[in-house]
Write an enzyme that holds these catalytic residues in place. Structure first.
Site, PDB file in Angstrom:
ATOM      1  N   LYS A 129      42.130 -40.913 149.291  1.00 20.71           N
ATOM      2  CA  LYS A 129      41.533 -39.628 148.921  1.00 20.71           C
ATOM      3  C   LYS A 129      42.515 -38.704 148.207  1.00 20.71           C
ATOM      4  CE  LYS A 129      37.629 -39.442 152.089  1.00 20.71           C
ATOM      5  NZ  LYS A 129      36.972 -38.701 153.186  1.00 20.71           N
ATOM      6  N   CYS A 166      26.300 -34.243 140.905  1.00 23.07           N
ATOM      7  CA  CYS A 166      25.981 -34.812 139.589  1.00 23.07           C
ATOM      8  C   CYS A 166      25.049 -36.016 139.682  1.00 23.07           C
ATOM      9  CB  CYS A 166      27.260 -35.189 138.860  1.00 23.07           C
ATOM     10  SG  CYS A 166      28.350 -36.310 139.764  1.00 23.07           S
ATOM     11  N   TYR A 195      20.195 -51.063 132.539  1.00 20.51           N
ATOM     12  CA  TYR A 195      19.035 -50.338 132.019  1.00 20.51           C
ATOM     13  C   TYR A 195      18.149 -51.313 131.239  1.00 20.51           C
ATOM     14  CZ  TYR A 195      20.438 -45.523 133.170  1.00 20.51           C
ATOM     15  OH  TYR A 195      20.742 -44.360 133.822  1.00 20.51           O
ATOM     16  N   CYS A 237      28.046 -29.705 139.510  1.00 21.24           N
ATOM     17  CA  CYS A 237      29.311 -30.144 140.095  1.00 21.24           C
ATOM     18  C   CYS A 237      29.525 -29.521 141.468  1.00 21.24           C
ATOM     19  CB  CYS A 237      30.473 -29.784 139.179  1.00 21.24           C
ATOM     20  SG  CYS A 237      32.066 -30.400 139.793  1.00 21.24           S
TER      21      CYS A 237
END
Length: 693
Positions: free
Chosen positions: A482, A390, A201, A414
């Protein structure tokens, strides 16, 4: 209070201090864009939806909460954060209710985004047209919003470069930090966090040599590059007093090879940003400047998968680096980034860490800490690290941020919990007229519909044609990496048991007429069917993606497998093949891999860069022509014929909706049978349909 707490979690629930602020336990909810108490990308205001979410988290045993970052200068409408007095009065009126939970609140403040600002196609049009650029300034002044330490390319777009900030603008921002922090202190906030020498940033762009080529007092030397961050904490302390806590969001390492080039886990590379030697010095320097805590992870927007780890990243991916940097400071240090509670607890017990940072797990389940304390971890709905609700800022060749405006303005929802940050749109309302409801299909959508219907007071009945619940999600969660998706599938199956949902397995339904005759509402959750390129000679010899995912990957070891389709599913199959020792080849007709909406750049860039690092062959702008016994014949980008040898061919070219019946007055189609999407669209669709009955 913690009678059922597992012993290896106990260190998380000991008190600690940031400055003189005592915090009841070591669990920190780190900041997420969208959970902003004072608004996000709209006019500054006290945001009731964010306040509701934060209060719910606070009531569930979290020690320290950091809402979403608040730009000192709002990108929309150009407001200064300190100027809205009513907003601070509203915040002050709410804080006693928050503090009654025993939690502490640090509000995160940011200087802005600089070259990391997510540029959309609309913004490109505004910027490249001089007239529109001028007219848009009162609403969105892109030249100011994207200003950086030096002229730089934007992370998302080549059409909106960053100009160099002036010293006067820097001084104005420093003063705004102090004024905003003071207003927050007066409202009763426990501290602030500065965002950040972190994630690439604006403040980090000043700190990093590859983005700061200034020759004045804010560039060049180490001290000059970190001067902006130092002046901010000094100004806040001067205004608010030495005892007002000021945390710093801090990236230990940049993990960056260059503009838009990240470094993957285990990769050998030359760091262009902050390496460990500089970080050791910087952490101590920033502590000496006045910062009271370092809230740490790794990465920049050029290596975004470190700060926003997708499921391909290892658990606790930043922990070792954060533990290392703690040796160089005396202030508390927090670690975030796929942190597991037990690993964090062990680190805290060993004195290697002070606090454990978690973010997206709170989106999936606000009460997960309370459930963990109670020994009910099986009841925690897991975050699956998909970013599809999100943080679904998608980027691929030829586009900037390819994201709906609604998604851009409403982050931190979500995929697996429709209620998160959408409580006015998705909520449980008890029915006054209980009904038996038939649900055709026992995948994630069918189970979510059944769950919500039951909570509302209805009697759902699931009819599933196979021998187990889960549908296509069984295949979709099959890859070795996963585990979180398999946890979600286990959670849904458990919900069906806990709620005593009536389930009929091995029960194919060919017609819904019998249900309608009995005046039963029907939810169709039959999913989609794979697209077959039947006109391609030899297509019948391909293996469909879902079938392949449920097969034994061990058979493919050392085999060359052609994956037809380089979308997310195809790329994840190719990734798993490579992990298992096969030799995947990806063939994609578009000009980039994962060229689709809804897949966050943190996720897609990891896979693209991983394939490049591992030298996985990728054929873009390439069309399949024929499948033969030992090869596929394709037409390349320039029309040339390509013969690609392979032992197997996996088809992953997409899916078509496969509804059992048309929608009607009492018939509700949900998920992929209505429109092919992802976990988010399936879960939200199911919830919405269950609300209507």
């Amino acid at each position: 209070m913690y009678t059922q707490l597992a012993e290896n979690l106990a260190p998380l629930f000991t008190p600690w201090k940031v400055g003189k602020c005592e915090i009841k336990n070591r669990i920190v909810m780190t900041s997420m864009g969208g959970t902003n108490l004072l608004g996000w990308m709209e006019r500054n205001h006290f945001d009731k939806e964010a306040a509701k979410f934060i209060l719910d988290v606070a009531r569930h045993d979290v020690g320290l909460i950091l809402p979403g970052c608040q730009p000192i200068y709002n990108p929309m409408f150009g407001q200064w954060l300190y100027k809205n007095d009513k907003m601070y009065r509203d915040l002050a009126a709410w804080l006693p209710e928050f503090h009654a939970t025993g939690a502490k609140l640090f509000v995160q403040l940011t200087a802005g985004f600089g070259r990391a600002f997510t540029i959309s196609e609309t913004m490109e049009k505004l910027y490249t047209n001089r007239v529109l650029r001028f007219l848009a300034k009162p609403v969105m002044d892109l030249e100011r919003i994207t200003a950086a330490p030096s002229p730089l390319p934007n992370r998302w777009s080549d059409k909106v470069p960053s100009r160099e900030m002036t010293v006067a603008e820097i001084k104005e921002i420093v003063e705004a930090f102090a004024l905003s922090a003071y207003k927050l202190q007066q409202a009763g906030v426990d501290g602030v966090e500065i965002h950040a020498v972190h994630e690439g940033y604006l403040l980090d762009q000043f700190a990093l040599s590859y983005t700061n080529q200034r020759t004045d007092e804010y560039g060049g030397s180490f001290e000059n590059r970190y001067r902006f961050a130092v002046e901010i904490v000094q100004a806040i302390k001067a205004r608010c007093g030495a005892d007002f806590p000021v945390s710093l969001r801090y990236s230990v390492l940049s993990k960056t090879k260059g503009m838009r080039q990240g470094a993957l886990p285990g990769e050998e590379y030359t760091e262009v940003g902050r390496d460990m030697a500089e970080s050791e010095r910087a952490a101590k320097y920033l502590q000496e400047a006045g910062y009271d805590m370092l809230n740490c992870d790794n990465g920049t927007y050029d290596a975004w998968y470190w700060a926003h780890p997708p499921i391909y990243m290892p658990e606790n991916c930043n922990l070792a680096d954060v533990e290392h940097i703690k040796q160089f400071v005396d202030i508390p240090v927090v670690a975030a980034g796929r942190t597991t509670p037990r690993a964090a607890a062990s680190s805290i017990a060993a004195g290697k860490l002070d606090g454990a940072g978690f973010a997206r797990p709170f989106l999936a389940d606000r009460a997960w800490v309370t459930k963990m304390i109670a020994g009910k971890e099986a009841d925690i709905r897991p975050c699956i690290l998909c970013h599809s609700a999100c943080f679904n800022m998608a980027h691929y060749k030829g586009v900037p941020n390819d994201q709906d405006l609604y998604d851009s303005l409403h982050l931190s929802r979500c995929a697996v919990d429709a209620e998160t940050m959408q409580s006015r749109k998705y909520y449980i309302e008890k029915t006054l007229s209980p009904k038996r409801v038939a649900i055709i299909g026992g995948g994630i959508g069918g189970m979510e519909a059944a769950r919500v219907l039951h909570l509302r007071g209805h009697k759902p009945i699931i009819y599933e044609k196979s021998s187990e619940l889960g549908g296509v999600f069984i295949s979709g969660s099959a890859e070795s990496y996963k585990g979180k998706l398999r946890e979600l599938l286990t959670w849904y199956r458990r919900q069906m048991e806990v709620l005593n949902i009536e389930v009929h397995l091995n029960s194919p339904v060919d017609s819904i007429d019998k249900f309608l005759a009995a005046d039963m509402p029907v939810i169709i959750a039959t999913g989609s069917s794979p697209i077959a390129l039947s006109r391609v000679p030899g297509w019948e010899n391909t293996i469909e993606a879902c079938d392949f995912l449920r097969s034994d990957y061990a058979e493919t070891k050392d085999q060359r497998v052609a994956v037809i389709g380089g979308g997310l599913t195809g790329c994840e199959i190719a990734y798993e093949l490579a992990l298992k020792g096969a030799q995947p080849v990806i063939i994609e007709m578009k000009s980039d891999l994962i060229a689709q909406r809804g897949v966050c750049l943190a996720n897609s860039s990891y896979l693209r860069e991983w394939f490049a690092l591992q030298k996985v062959p990728v054929y873009l702008d390439t069309t399949l022509q024929k499948v033969e016994a030992d090869r596929v014949i394709c037409r390349g980008a320039n029309g040339e014929k390509l013969e690609i040898p392979c032992d197997k061919v996996v088809s992953s070219v997409g899916y078509r909706s496969a509804p059992l019946a048309p929608a009607g007055k009492q018939v509700y189609q949900i998920g992929d049978c209505r429109q092919v999407g992802n976990v988010r669209t399936v879960v939200w669709d199911a919830y919405a349909a269950a609300m209507k009955i």
